[in-house]
Write a protein that holds these residues in place. Structure first.
Motif, PDB file in Angstrom:
ATOM      1  N   VAL A 198      -1.843  -1.050   4.601  1.00 56.87           N
ATOM      2  CA  VAL A 198      -2.319   0.335   4.644  1.00 56.87           C
ATOM      3  C   VAL A 198      -1.942   0.973   5.976  1.00 56.87           C
ATOM      4  CG1 VAL A 198      -4.378   1.820   4.653  1.00 56.87           C
ATOM      5  CG2 VAL A 198      -4.192  -0.041   2.989  1.00 56.87           C
ATOM      6  N   TYR A 233      -3.999  -6.822   3.492  1.00 61.12           N
ATOM      7  CA  TYR A 233      -4.461  -5.564   2.888  1.00 61.12           C
ATOM      8  C   TYR A 233      -4.505  -4.452   3.932  1.00 61.12           C
ATOM      9  CZ  TYR A 233      -7.210  -2.288   0.138  1.00 61.12           C
ATOM     10  OH  TYR A 233      -7.633  -1.161  -0.525  1.00 61.12           O
ATOM     11  N   ALA A 266       0.850  -1.195   0.000  1.00 64.60           N
ATOM     12  CA  ALA A 266       0.000   0.000   0.000  1.00 64.60           C
ATOM     13  C   ALA A 266       0.882   1.240   0.000  1.00 64.60           C
ATOM     14  CB  ALA A 266      -0.910   0.013   1.225  1.00 64.60           C
ATOM     15  N   THR A 305      -3.028   0.424  -3.862  1.00 62.87           N
ATOM     16  CA  THR A 305      -2.793  -0.815  -3.136  1.00 62.87           C
ATOM     17  C   THR A 305      -2.734  -1.938  -4.155  1.00 62.87           C
ATOM     18  OG1 THR A 305      -4.046   0.015  -1.252  1.00 62.87           O
ATOM     19  CG2 THR A 305      -3.617  -2.333  -1.297  1.00 62.87           C
ATOM     20  N   THR A 359      -5.057   6.503   0.994  1.00 61.89           N
ATOM     21  CA  THR A 359      -4.475   5.485   0.120  1.00 61.89           C
ATOM     22  C   THR A 359      -4.426   5.998  -1.320  1.00 61.89           C
ATOM     23  OG1 THR A 359      -5.348   3.758   1.547  1.00 61.89           O
ATOM     24  CG2 THR A 359      -4.655   3.104  -0.666  1.00 61.89           C
TER      25      THR A 359
END
Length: 189
Positions: free
Chosen positions: A115, A111, A89, A100, A97
């Motif tokens: 982030v 995931y 990310a 990603t 963000t």
């Protein structure tokens, strides 16, 4: 069956009525077309522009989407070369963000972890592996929403100011995650 014959008088009256109806229809179309066009809706008044002094504003540098994508791809490629399945990310200076990339086979937890690592790195302008050490003296840092104090996040700076963070998650160790994040940062020069 018997067919009725109409008188000439009935035929004339019927024809005159048909012509009159056709005339009214045509006149209606012509009169409707002859109307002036409707006025456009009134425009709202122009907004007043405030003159803000130059010293009251700041300008910040942001990583472009192309650069963020290149960095994320470089980190993902570095992980794949070592057979690791990760998510990468890249966040902007504000923690939003930018991009990603979830590698094939990366775990579902990777995931959000990627982030949050990127967000943590840019927030403190330090690699998350260094920030983990700060928890010893300030354990409540980990309570800040959106942060994750695990190795795998690195900041990206321009003119000594953080402009982005790269986070990697999913490798068996934070050291590997951070190695791949560094590969992404190195892509930026």
């Amino acid at each position: 069956m018997q067919v009725k014959k109409f008188s000439t008088r009935v035929k004339i009256i019927t024809a005159a009525a048909a012509v009159a109806l056709a005339g009214f229809g045509t006149a209606g179309v012509v009169s409707a077309a002859a109307q002036p066009p409707a006025q456009p809706p009134a425009q709202p008044p122009a907004a007043t522009k405030a003159a803000v002094p130059e010293k009251a504003t700041t300008t910040s540098t942001h990583l472009s989407i192309d650069a963020a994508t290149e960095a994320a791809q470089a980190a993902l490629d570095a992980a794949e070369k070592e057979g690791q399945r990760v998510t990468v990310a890249v966040v902007d200076r504000n923690g939003n963000t930018i991009v990603t990339l979830r590698g094939d086979g990366a775990g579902p937890q990777s995931y959000e972890s990627a982030v949050r690592k990127a967000y943590t790195a840019v927030s403190w302008n330090a690699p998350t592996s260094e920030l983990v050490k700060r928890l010893e003296s300030a354990p409540t840092l980990k309570d800040i929403p959106g942060t994750l104090f695990l190795a795998g996040g690195v900041p990206v700076a321009a003119d000594n100011a953080p402009i982005a963070g790269i986070g990697v998650a999913g490798a068996p160790s934070g050291d590997l995650d951070e190695k791949f994040a560094q590969a992404g940062a190195a892509e930026l020069g």
